[in-house]
Design a protein around this motif. Structure first.
Motif, PDB file in Angstrom:
ATOM      1  N   GLY A  60      25.310  28.607  30.532  1.00 12.16           N
ATOM      2  CA  GLY A  60      25.835  29.683  29.694  1.00 12.16           C
ATOM      3  C   GLY A  60      26.282  30.890  30.507  1.00 12.16           C
ATOM      4  O   GLY A  60      27.336  31.472  30.247  1.00 12.16           O
ATOM      5  N   THR A  61      25.491  31.255  31.502  1.00 10.43           N
ATOM      6  CA  THR A  61      25.852  32.373  32.379  1.00 10.43           C
ATOM      7  C   THR A  61      27.122  32.054  33.147  1.00 10.43           C
ATOM      8  O   THR A  61      28.047  32.874  33.225  1.00 10.43           O
ATOM      9  CB  THR A  61      24.699  32.688  33.354  1.00 10.43           C
ATOM     10  OG1 THR A  61      23.547  33.065  32.593  1.00 10.43           O
ATOM     11  CG2 THR A  61      25.066  33.803  34.314  1.00 10.43           C
ATOM     12  N   ALA A  62      27.176  30.849  33.718  1.00 10.10           N
ATOM     13  CA  ALA A  62      28.357  30.437  34.482  1.00 10.10           C
ATOM     14  C   ALA A  62      29.592  30.389  33.585  1.00 10.10           C
ATOM     15  O   ALA A  62      30.682  30.783  33.990  1.00 10.10           O
ATOM     16  CB  ALA A  62      28.118  29.081  35.139  1.00 10.10           C
ATOM     17  N   CYS A  63      29.419  29.931  32.364  1.00  7.19           N
ATOM     18  CA  CYS A  63      30.518  29.877  31.396  1.00  7.19           C
ATOM     19  C   CYS A  63      31.019  31.289  31.107  1.00  7.19           C
ATOM     20  O   CYS A  63      32.226  31.529  31.054  1.00  7.19           O
ATOM     21  CB  CYS A  63      30.040  29.189  30.122  1.00  7.19           C
ATOM     22  SG  CYS A  63      31.308  28.933  28.885  1.00  7.19           S
ATOM     23  N   GLY A  64      30.107  32.224  30.959  1.00  6.02           N
ATOM     24  CA  GLY A  64      30.474  33.617  30.715  1.00  6.02           C
ATOM     25  C   GLY A  64      31.216  34.236  31.884  1.00  6.02           C
ATOM     26  O   GLY A  64      32.202  34.964  31.701  1.00  6.02           O
ATOM     27  N   ILE A  65      30.750  33.953  33.098  1.00  9.68           N
ATOM     28  CA  ILE A  65      31.428  34.456  34.297  1.00  9.68           C
ATOM     29  C   ILE A  65      32.841  33.895  34.365  1.00  9.68           C
ATOM     30  O   ILE A  65      33.801  34.617  34.639  1.00  9.68           O
ATOM     31  CB  ILE A  65      30.622  34.111  35.563  1.00  9.68           C
ATOM     32  CG1 ILE A  65      29.309  34.903  35.581  1.00  9.68           C
ATOM     33  CG2 ILE A  65      31.433  34.373  36.829  1.00  9.68           C
ATOM     34  CD1 ILE A  65      28.316  34.441  36.640  1.00  9.68           C
ATOM     35  N   PHE A  66      32.960  32.593  34.100  1.00 13.15           N
ATOM     36  CA  PHE A  66      34.279  31.955  34.118  1.00 13.15           C
ATOM     37  C   PHE A  66      35.201  32.604  33.086  1.00 13.15           C
ATOM     38  O   PHE A  66      36.352  32.923  33.380  1.00 13.15           O
ATOM     39  CB  PHE A  66      34.144  30.454  33.848  1.00 13.15           C
ATOM     40  CG  PHE A  66      35.443  29.708  33.885  1.00 13.15           C
ATOM     41  CD1 PHE A  66      35.902  29.161  35.070  1.00 13.15           C
ATOM     42  CD2 PHE A  66      36.227  29.560  32.753  1.00 13.15           C
ATOM     43  CE1 PHE A  66      37.109  28.465  35.125  1.00 13.15           C
ATOM     44  CE2 PHE A  66      37.434  28.869  32.788  1.00 13.15           C
ATOM     45  CZ  PHE A  66      37.863  28.330  33.979  1.00 13.15           C
ATOM     46  N   ALA A  67      34.705  32.824  31.886  1.00  9.73           N
ATOM     47  CA  ALA A  67      35.517  33.414  30.823  1.00  9.73           C
ATOM     48  C   ALA A  67      35.954  34.837  31.193  1.00  9.73           C
ATOM     49  O   ALA A  67      37.109  35.209  30.965  1.00  9.73           O
ATOM     50  CB  ALA A  67      34.746  33.417  29.505  1.00  9.73           C
ATOM     51  N   HIS A  73      42.686  36.286  35.390  1.00  2.51           N
ATOM     52  CA  HIS A  73      43.326  35.173  36.110  1.00  2.51           C
ATOM     53  C   HIS A  73      42.757  34.970  37.519  1.00  2.51           C
ATOM     54  O   HIS A  73      43.498  34.708  38.462  1.00  2.51           O
ATOM     55  CB  HIS A  73      44.846  35.347  36.165  1.00  2.51           C
ATOM     56  CG  HIS A  73      45.449  35.559  34.822  1.00  2.51           C
ATOM     57  ND1 HIS A  73      45.531  34.548  33.896  1.00  2.51           N
ATOM     58  CD2 HIS A  73      45.964  36.664  34.230  1.00  2.51           C
ATOM     59  CE1 HIS A  73      46.080  35.024  32.789  1.00  2.51           C
ATOM     60  NE2 HIS A  73      46.346  36.295  32.960  1.00  2.51           N
ATOM     61  N   CYS A  74      41.436  35.072  37.641  1.00  3.44           N
ATOM     62  CA  CYS A  74      40.785  34.904  38.952  1.00  3.44           C
ATOM     63  C   CYS A  74      39.690  33.845  38.934  1.00  3.44           C
ATOM     64  O   CYS A  74      38.765  33.889  39.755  1.00  3.44           O
ATOM     65  CB  CYS A  74      40.196  36.238  39.416  1.00  3.44           C
ATOM     66  SG  CYS A  74      41.448  37.452  39.834  1.00  3.44           S
ATOM     67  N   THR A  75      39.758  32.901  38.007  1.00  2.35           N
ATOM     68  CA  THR A  75      38.711  31.885  37.928  1.00  2.35           C
ATOM     69  C   THR A  75      38.618  31.059  39.199  1.00  2.35           C
ATOM     70  O   THR A  75      37.540  30.607  39.576  1.00  2.35           O
ATOM     71  CB  THR A  75      38.948  30.939  36.736  1.00  2.35           C
ATOM     72  OG1 THR A  75      40.247  30.361  36.868  1.00  2.35           O
ATOM     73  CG2 THR A  75      38.835  31.679  35.419  1.00  2.35           C
ATOM     74  N   TRP A  76      39.738  30.863  39.872  1.00  2.00           N
ATOM     75  CA  TRP A  76      39.767  30.040  41.081  1.00  2.00           C
ATOM     76  C   TRP A  76      38.856  30.604  42.167  1.00  2.00           C
ATOM     77  O   TRP A  76      38.317  29.851  42.978  1.00  2.00           O
ATOM     78  CB  TRP A  76      41.198  29.866  41.588  1.00  2.00           C
ATOM     79  CG  TRP A  76      41.866  31.151  41.979  1.00  2.00           C
ATOM     80  CD1 TRP A  76      42.561  31.998  41.168  1.00  2.00           C
ATOM     81  CD2 TRP A  76      41.884  31.734  43.280  1.00  2.00           C
ATOM     82  NE1 TRP A  76      43.015  33.076  41.887  1.00  2.00           N
ATOM     83  CE2 TRP A  76      42.614  32.935  43.188  1.00  2.00           C
ATOM     84  CE3 TRP A  76      41.359  31.355  44.505  1.00  2.00           C
ATOM     85  CZ2 TRP A  76      42.826  33.765  44.270  1.00  2.00           C
ATOM     86  CZ3 TRP A  76      41.576  32.186  45.591  1.00  2.00           C
ATOM     87  CH2 TRP A  76      42.303  33.383  45.475  1.00  2.00           C
ATOM     88  N   LEU A  77      38.643  31.912  42.193  1.00  2.00           N
ATOM     89  CA  LEU A  77      37.736  32.504  43.180  1.00  2.00           C
ATOM     90  C   LEU A  77      36.307  32.009  42.971  1.00  2.00           C
ATOM     91  O   LEU A  77      35.580  31.739  43.928  1.00  2.00           O
ATOM     92  CB  LEU A  77      37.761  34.034  43.096  1.00  2.00           C
ATOM     93  CG  LEU A  77      39.060  34.700  43.517  1.00  2.00           C
ATOM     94  CD1 LEU A  77      39.050  36.170  43.132  1.00  2.00           C
ATOM     95  CD2 LEU A  77      39.276  34.522  45.011  1.00  2.00           C
ATOM     96  N   TYR A  78      35.924  31.892  41.722  1.00  2.00           N
ATOM     97  CA  TYR A  78      34.568  31.450  41.366  1.00  2.00           C
ATOM     98  C   TYR A  78      34.420  29.938  41.507  1.00  2.00           C
ATOM     99  O   TYR A  78      33.499  29.450  42.147  1.00  2.00           O
ATOM    100  CB  TYR A  78      34.291  31.899  39.927  1.00  2.00           C
ATOM    101  CG  TYR A  78      32.900  31.624  39.421  1.00  2.00           C
ATOM    102  CD1 TYR A  78      31.788  32.191  40.034  1.00  2.00           C
ATOM    103  CD2 TYR A  78      32.698  30.828  38.300  1.00  2.00           C
ATOM    104  CE1 TYR A  78      30.517  31.974  39.543  1.00  2.00           C
ATOM    105  CE2 TYR A  78      31.430  30.603  37.805  1.00  2.00           C
ATOM    106  CZ  TYR A  78      30.340  31.180  38.428  1.00  2.00           C
ATOM    107  OH  TYR A  78      29.085  30.952  37.945  1.00  2.00           O
TER     108      TYR A  78
END
Length: 153
Positions: A60-67, A73-78
Motif C-alpha cells: 500500500g505504501t509503495a502503491c501510494g509512492i508510485f501514484a 511523471h517520475c515513476t521511473w525513478l522509483y
C-alpha cells in the motif's frame, strides 16, 4: 517429501543462473498480470516492492509512492531502483536495456517482467511478504529462497 527438497527446488530454477526467466517483451505470457499492470500499475509495483523490501515497505505504501510520483511523471525513478535491486538479488543482466530506460520507456513491460521473475522463482507477489514466508514454512523452506544471507537486514 524431504523437508529441504521443496527449498532446493525453489532455489535451483530450471534456467541458467544469471538469466531472466522471461523476456522483457513477453508481457502477454501472463495476461492477467499484463492487464493489471497496464490499468493499475501501482498495484503491481506495490506487490513487487513489498517482496523486494522483505515486507519493510508495504504494498500500500509503495502503491501510494508510485501514484504520487505518477502525478509528476517520475515513476521511473522509483521503479527502476527496484528493478536494479531485483537484478542484484538474482544476478540478472541489465539487458536488453538499462533499468532506467526500461522503466522510462516501457514501464508496463518492465514491471510485468519483474513480477513474472519473482513468480518463476517461487515467490507470489500477490500474497505479500508475510504470505510468502508462511508458504515457505509450510513447504519446509528454512529461509526465503531468493535472498542471499549477505542481503539480510
Amino acid at each position: 517429501m524431504h523437508p529441504n527438497k521443496a527449498a532446493d527446488e525453489i532455489v535451483k530454477p530450471s534456467w541458467p543462473e544469471g538469466q531472466w526467466s522471461t523476456g522483457l517483451f513477453d508481457c502477454c505470457e501472463d495476461r492477467s498480470i499484463c492487464l493489471k499492470s497496464f490499468f493499475c500499475p501501482c498495484i503491481t509495483v506495490g506487490q513487487i516492492v513489498e517482496i523486494i523490501d522483505r515486507g519493510t515497505t508495504s504494498s500500500g505504501t509503495a502503491c501510494g509512492i508510485f501514484a504520487a510520483l505518477n502525478a509528476v511523471h517520475c515513476t521511473w525513478l522509483y521503479t527502476s531502483n527496484y528493478r536494479t535491486k531485483l537484478r542484484a538479488l538474482y544476478k540478472l543482466p541489465e539487458a536488453p536495456y538499462g533499468d532506467q530506460t526500461v522503466h522510462c520507456c516501457c514501464c508496463v513491460c518492465g514491471i510485468t517482467q519483474e513480477y513474472r521473475e519473482l513468480k518463476n522463482r517461487g515467490v507470489d507477489p500477490s500474497m505479500g511478504w508475510e504470505g510468502n514466508v508462511e508458504k515457505w514454512k509450510r513447504e519446509g523452506a528454512i529461509v526465503p529462497p531468493f535472498f542471499p544471507s549477505d542481503m539480510a537486514r
